[in-house]
Motif scaffolding. Structure first.
Motif, mmCIF file in Angstrom:
data_model
loop_
_atom_site.group_PDB
_atom_site.id
_atom_site.type_symbol
_atom_site.label_atom_id
_atom_site.label_comp_id
_atom_site.label_asym_id
_atom_site.label_seq_id
_atom_site.Cartn_x
_atom_site.Cartn_y
_atom_site.Cartn_z
ATOM 1 N N ASP A 17 0.849 -1.189 0.000
ATOM 2 C CA ASP A 17 0.000 0.000 0.000
ATOM 3 C C ASP A 17 0.881 1.234 0.000
ATOM 4 O O ASP A 17 1.676 1.440 0.926
ATOM 5 C CB ASP A 17 -0.906 0.035 1.239
ATOM 6 N N PRO A 19 -0.344 4.788 -0.763
ATOM 7 C CA PRO A 19 -1.226 5.896 -1.132
ATOM 8 C C PRO A 19 -0.481 7.224 -1.134
ATOM 9 O O PRO A 19 0.362 7.477 -0.279
ATOM 10 C CB PRO A 19 -2.296 5.868 -0.035
ATOM 11 N N GLY A 20 -0.773 8.036 -2.133
ATOM 12 C CA GLY A 20 -0.167 9.359 -2.222
ATOM 13 C C GLY A 20 1.260 9.372 -2.732
ATOM 14 O O GLY A 20 1.905 10.415 -2.723
ATOM 15 N N ARG A 41 6.964 9.822 -0.182
ATOM 16 C CA ARG A 41 5.750 10.637 -0.219
ATOM 17 C C ARG A 41 6.193 12.082 -0.051
ATOM 18 O O ARG A 41 6.741 12.461 0.970
ATOM 19 C CB ARG A 41 4.756 10.244 0.869
ATOM 20 N N SER A 55 -1.704 18.189 10.100
ATOM 21 C CA SER A 55 -0.907 17.414 9.150
ATOM 22 C C SER A 55 -0.565 16.071 9.782
ATOM 23 O O SER A 55 0.350 15.970 10.587
ATOM 24 C CB SER A 55 0.371 18.170 8.783
ATOM 25 N N GLU A 56 -1.339 15.034 9.424
ATOM 26 C CA GLU A 56 -1.130 13.698 9.982
ATOM 27 C C GLU A 56 -0.558 12.711 8.983
ATOM 28 O O GLU A 56 -0.163 11.617 9.360
ATOM 29 C CB GLU A 56 -2.456 13.153 10.531
ATOM 30 N N ARG A 57 -0.561 13.067 7.710
ATOM 31 C CA ARG A 57 -0.051 12.154 6.700
ATOM 32 C C ARG A 57 1.470 12.233 6.676
ATOM 33 O O ARG A 57 2.033 13.293 6.427
ATOM 34 C CB ARG A 57 -0.628 12.502 5.341
ATOM 35 N N PRO A 58 2.151 11.127 6.963
ATOM 36 C CA PRO A 58 3.617 11.169 7.021
ATOM 37 C C PRO A 58 4.226 11.431 5.650
ATOM 38 O O PRO A 58 3.728 10.955 4.626
ATOM 39 C CB PRO A 58 3.999 9.785 7.543
ATOM 40 N N LEU A 59 5.298 12.199 5.644
ATOM 41 C CA LEU A 59 6.041 12.509 4.426
ATOM 42 C C LEU A 59 7.443 11.928 4.555
ATOM 43 O O LEU A 59 7.890 11.582 5.642
ATOM 44 C CB LEU A 59 6.124 14.023 4.219
ATOM 45 N N GLY A 84 -2.637 3.404 -5.996
ATOM 46 C CA GLY A 84 -1.855 3.453 -4.777
ATOM 47 C C GLY A 84 -1.372 2.111 -4.265
ATOM 48 O O GLY A 84 -0.868 2.020 -3.151
#
Length: 114
Positions: A17, A19-20, A41, A55-59, A84
């Motif tokens: 997985d 995603p993004g 990401r 901002s919770e989506r890890p980069l 994704g």
């Protein structure tokens, strides 16, 4: 980076997985029996007047390594990236597949499964 791994017919399938993550930010390496998937990401471009509230989506760069059995043909891995999900299909080598072996019994021949 969550994954599923399973056998489907004469192939071993590993699905990651991602995603993004754009396809050009995925790197796949195989060395001996170690499969390594790295993905990045990246931040989404924002206008100058945007103020981030949450901002919770890890980069950044993510990496996952999977040890593969010696019965897999790592020279012929096929990959697909859709919605994704990165799906890698690895053929199972001929020597790992069940086969019939003929043996001599007395004056005749008989097949047994091996």
């Amino acid at each position: 980076m969550p994954l599923d791994a399973y056998r489907e017919g004469d192939e071993y399938v590993v699905a990651f997985d991602l995603p993004g993550v754009p396809a050009d930010a995925i790197d796949i390496d195989v060395e001996r029996n170690a499969l390594t998937v790295k993905a990045e990401r990246r931040p989404v471009a924002k206008a100058d007047d945007v103020q981030m509230e949450l901002s919770e989506r890890p980069l950044g760069v993510f990496s996952r390594q999977v040890v593969l059995a010696g019965t897999l043909d790592t020279e012929h891995i096929q990959g697909d990236f859709d919605a994704g999900v990165l799906t890698l299909r690895i053929p199972i080598t001929q020597r790992a597949k069940p086969r019939k072996i003929s043996i001599g019994v007395g004056s005749g021949r008989q097949e047994i499964s091996g």
